[in-house]
Design a protein around this motif. Structure first.
Motif, PDB file in Angstrom:
ATOM      1  N   ASN A   1      -0.659  13.120 -15.995  1.00  0.00           N
ATOM      2  CA  ASN A   1      -0.422  11.758 -15.486  1.00  0.00           C
ATOM      3  C   ASN A   1      -0.423  11.793 -13.953  1.00  0.00           C
ATOM      4  OD1 ASN A   1       0.301   9.165 -14.897  1.00  0.00           O
ATOM      5  ND2 ASN A   1       2.312   9.240 -15.878  1.00  0.00           N
TER       6      ASN A   1
ATOM      7  N   ARG B   1       0.754  -0.689  -6.868  1.00  0.00           N
ATOM      8  CA  ARG B   1       0.782  -0.447  -5.426  1.00  0.00           C
ATOM      9  C   ARG B   1       1.363  -1.611  -4.634  1.00  0.00           C
ATOM     10  NH1 ARG B   1      -2.352   4.359  -4.671  1.00  0.00           N
ATOM     11  NH2 ARG B   1      -1.383   4.511  -2.625  1.00  0.00           N
TER      12      ARG B   1
ATOM     13  N   GLY C   1       4.858  -1.800  -4.687  1.00  0.00           N
ATOM     14  CA  GLY C   1       6.252  -1.396  -4.525  1.00  0.00           C
ATOM     15  C   GLY C   1       7.147  -1.724  -5.713  1.00  0.00           C
TER      16      GLY C   1
ATOM     17  N   SER D   1       5.854  10.873  -4.092  1.00  0.00           N
ATOM     18  CA  SER D   1       5.904  10.044  -2.881  1.00  0.00           C
ATOM     19  C   SER D   1       7.308   9.496  -2.633  1.00  0.00           C
ATOM     20  CB  SER D   1       4.905   8.896  -2.975  1.00  0.00           C
ATOM     21  OG  SER D   1       5.472   7.824  -3.670  1.00  0.00           O
TER      22      SER D   1
ATOM     23  N   VAL E   1       4.411  -0.326 -14.920  1.00  0.00           N
ATOM     24  CA  VAL E   1       4.100  -1.513 -14.126  1.00  0.00           C
ATOM     25  C   VAL E   1       2.763  -2.049 -14.636  1.00  0.00           C
ATOM     26  CG1 VAL E   1       3.492  -2.280 -11.782  1.00  0.00           C
ATOM     27  CG2 VAL E   1       5.389  -0.673 -12.118  1.00  0.00           C
TER      28      VAL E   1
ATOM     29  N   LEU F   1       9.102   4.008 -17.626  1.00  0.00           N
ATOM     30  CA  LEU F   1       8.786   3.229 -16.415  1.00  0.00           C
ATOM     31  C   LEU F   1       7.336   2.830 -16.500  1.00  0.00           C
ATOM     32  CD1 LEU F   1       9.031   2.248 -13.429  1.00  0.00           C
ATOM     33  CD2 LEU F   1       8.580   4.604 -12.742  1.00  0.00           C
TER      34      LEU F   1
ATOM     35  N   ALA G   1       7.418  -0.254  -8.830  1.00  0.00           N
ATOM     36  CA  ALA G   1       8.076   0.923  -9.410  1.00  0.00           C
ATOM     37  C   ALA G   1       9.122   1.480  -8.447  1.00  0.00           C
ATOM     38  CB  ALA G   1       7.036   1.992  -9.763  1.00  0.00           C
ATOM     39  N   SER G   2       8.823   1.467  -7.159  1.00  0.00           N
ATOM     40  CA  SER G   2       9.802   1.978  -6.176  1.00  0.00           C
ATOM     41  C   SER G   2      11.109   1.198  -6.258  1.00  0.00           C
ATOM     42  CB  SER G   2       9.247   1.869  -4.758  1.00  0.00           C
ATOM     43  OG  SER G   2       8.032   2.545  -4.662  1.00  0.00           O
TER      44      SER G   2
ATOM     45  N   ARG H   1      -1.301   9.657 -11.658  1.00  0.00           N
ATOM     46  CA  ARG H   1      -0.752   8.496 -10.953  1.00  0.00           C
ATOM     47  C   ARG H   1       0.781   8.574 -10.937  1.00  0.00           C
ATOM     48  NH1 ARG H   1      -2.427   4.315 -14.281  1.00  0.00           N
ATOM     49  NH2 ARG H   1      -4.529   4.244 -13.463  1.00  0.00           N
TER      50      ARG H   1
HETATM   51  C1  LIG Z   1       3.198   5.249 -11.795  1.00  0.00           C
HETATM   52  C2  LIG Z   1       3.497   3.762 -11.667  1.00  0.00           C
HETATM   53  C3  LIG Z   1       4.832   3.451 -12.338  1.00  0.00           C
HETATM   54  C4  LIG Z   1       3.581   3.424 -10.157  1.00  0.00           C
HETATM   55  O1  LIG Z   1       3.919   2.050 -10.027  1.00  0.00           O
HETATM   56  P1  LIG Z   1       3.627   1.186  -8.691  1.00  0.00           P
HETATM   57  O2  LIG Z   1       4.461  -0.047  -8.767  1.00  0.00           O
HETATM   58  O3  LIG Z   1       2.179   1.028  -8.514  1.00  0.00           O
HETATM   59  O4  LIG Z   1       4.190   2.166  -7.566  1.00  0.00           O
HETATM   60  P2  LIG Z   1       4.614   1.765  -6.052  1.00  0.00           P
HETATM   61  O5  LIG Z   1       3.789   0.601  -5.618  1.00  0.00           O
HETATM   62  O6  LIG Z   1       6.084   1.623  -5.971  1.00  0.00           O
HETATM   63  O7  LIG Z   1       4.130   3.073  -5.292  1.00  0.00           O
HETATM   64  C5  LIG Z   1       4.916   3.747  -4.317  1.00  0.00           C
HETATM   65  C6  LIG Z   1       4.122   4.899  -3.767  1.00  0.00           C
HETATM   66  O8  LIG Z   1       3.797   5.830  -4.816  1.00  0.00           O
HETATM   67  C7  LIG Z   1       2.522   6.431  -4.534  1.00  0.00           C
HETATM   68  N1  LIG Z   1       1.559   6.051  -5.590  1.00  0.00           N
HETATM   69  C8  LIG Z   1       1.705   5.084  -6.527  1.00  0.00           C
HETATM   70  N2  LIG Z   1       0.595   5.022  -7.306  1.00  0.00           N
HETATM   71  C9  LIG Z   1      -0.255   5.960  -6.820  1.00  0.00           C
HETATM   72  C10 LIG Z   1      -1.564   6.376  -7.176  1.00  0.00           C
HETATM   73  N3  LIG Z   1      -2.245   5.769  -8.178  1.00  0.00           N
HETATM   74  N4  LIG Z   1      -2.155   7.364  -6.450  1.00  0.00           N
HETATM   75  C11 LIG Z   1      -1.506   7.960  -5.425  1.00  0.00           C
HETATM   76  N5  LIG Z   1      -0.247   7.589  -5.029  1.00  0.00           N
HETATM   77  C12 LIG Z   1       0.356   6.624  -5.717  1.00  0.00           C
HETATM   78  C13 LIG Z   1       2.066   5.865  -3.193  1.00  0.00           C
HETATM   79  O9  LIG Z   1       2.563   6.723  -2.171  1.00  0.00           O
HETATM   80  C14 LIG Z   1       2.785   4.527  -3.176  1.00  0.00           C
HETATM   81  O10 LIG Z   1       2.965   4.012  -1.852  1.00  0.00           O
HETATM   82  P3  LIG Z   1       1.751   3.200  -1.143  1.00  0.00           P
HETATM   83  O11 LIG Z   1       1.201   2.213  -2.147  1.00  0.00           O
HETATM   84  O12 LIG Z   1       2.434   2.540   0.025  1.00  0.00           O
HETATM   85  O13 LIG Z   1       0.733   4.235  -0.762  1.00  0.00           O
HETATM   86  C15 LIG Z   1       2.361   2.881 -12.280  1.00  0.00           C
HETATM   87  O14 LIG Z   1       1.121   3.362 -11.845  1.00  0.00           O
HETATM   88  C16 LIG Z   1       2.345   2.851 -13.815  1.00  0.00           C
HETATM   89  O15 LIG Z   1       3.029   2.049 -14.445  1.00  0.00           O
HETATM   90  N6  LIG Z   1       1.550   3.755 -14.431  1.00  0.00           N
HETATM   91  C17 LIG Z   1       1.456   3.802 -15.916  1.00  0.00           C
HETATM   92  C18 LIG Z   1       2.739   4.287 -16.587  1.00  0.00           C
HETATM   93  C19 LIG Z   1       3.288   5.561 -15.961  1.00  0.00           C
HETATM   94  O16 LIG Z   1       2.525   6.472 -15.631  1.00  0.00           O
HETATM   95  N7  LIG Z   1       4.615   5.605 -15.757  1.00  0.00           N
HETATM   96  C20 LIG Z   1       5.292   6.666 -15.000  1.00  0.00           C
HETATM   97  C21 LIG Z   1       5.391   7.942 -15.676  1.00  0.00           C
HETATM   98  S1  LIG Z   1       6.671   7.997 -16.900  1.00  0.00           S
END
Ligand SMILES: CC(C)(COP(=O)(O)OP(=O)(O)OC[C@H]1O[C@@H](n2cnc3c(N)ncnc32)[C@H](O)[C@@H]1OP(=O)(O)O)[C@@H](O)C(=O)NCCC(=O)NCCS
Length: 150
Positions: free
Chosen positions: A114, A83, A85, A123, A77, A75, A87-88, A116
């Motif tokens: 990791n 932030r 939505g 969450s 983004v 996964l 990944a959600s 984040r």
């Molecule tokens: C982890 C990751 C997939 C999140 O993707 P995203 O699209 O930003 O996530 P969302 O927008 O759906 O976030 C949903 C909620 O998760 C939490 N969240 C997401 N990123 C966060 C962060 N950096 N710090 C704290 N909470 C976080 C929050 O509660 C967020 O809701 P909010 O924005 O309304 O506060 C993205 O940061 C990413 O691709 N990271 C690099 C690769 C990775 O780590 N993959 C996952 C592990 S296998």
């Protein structure tokens, strides 16, 4: 946001997202191969999310019949779409896929450092299941987050 199934010509988007996230070439290559493979198997799926006409993220899922659990295999983004939505929505899509396979639940592994990724899974209601010492490398443990559907 539009979620669609992976096609071979989408490999370039997976490469671009992982490059933007800062991953090493060896991981990018492995993910490109996994996308191609998982998109063709009957118990797995690969989805991409589009936002503002750009590919913003992707997810891979694999379902195992022996224990009726699905695993999120990848996964990511693009940082410019963090932030929003993305990944959600992608996780919702693979949870639907898992339910359609009659899965009991879904899990995902990630490096212990990791932050984040861990905050994200927490969450959306995933619970820390177990620790895997040295799973990713010498001195780099893994953690598994789980969600059971019932
Ligand atoms: C982890 C990751 C997939 C999140 O993707 P995203 O699209 O930003 O996530 P969302 O927008 O759906 O976030 C949903 C909620 O998760 C939490 N969240 C997401 N990123 C966060 C962060 N950096 N710090 C704290 N909470 C976080 C929050 O509660 C967020 O809701 P909010 O924005 O309304 O506060 C993205 O940061 C990413 O691709 N990271 C690099 C690769 C990775 O780590 N993959 C996952 C592990 S296998």
């Amino acid at each position: 946001m539009k979620i669609s199934a992976y096609r071979t010509e989408d490999a370039i988007h997976i490469r671009q997202i992982l490059t933007d996230v800062g991953w090493d070439e060896r991981y990018i290559k492995a993910f490109e191969q996994a996308a191609e493979h998982l998109s063709q198997e009957s118990h797995s799926a690969v989805y991409l999310a589009q936002l503002s006409n750009e590919t913003a993220g992707f997810i891979f899922v694999e379902y195992r019949t022996w224990n009726r659990l699905a695993q999120i295999q990848g996964l990511a983004v693009a940082p410019s779409f963090f932030r929003k939505g993305v990944a959600s929505e992608l996780v919702k899509k693979v949870e639907d896929f898992a339910r359609s396979q009659q899965a009991r639940g879904i899990y995902v592994d990630t490096p212990i450092n990791n932050d984040r990724g861990r905050r994200f899974y927490e969450s959306i209601g995933y619970k820390l299941g177990y620790l895997m010492p040295q799973y990713y490398d010498d001195g780099l443990d893994g953690v598994t987050y789980q969600k059971f559907f019932y």
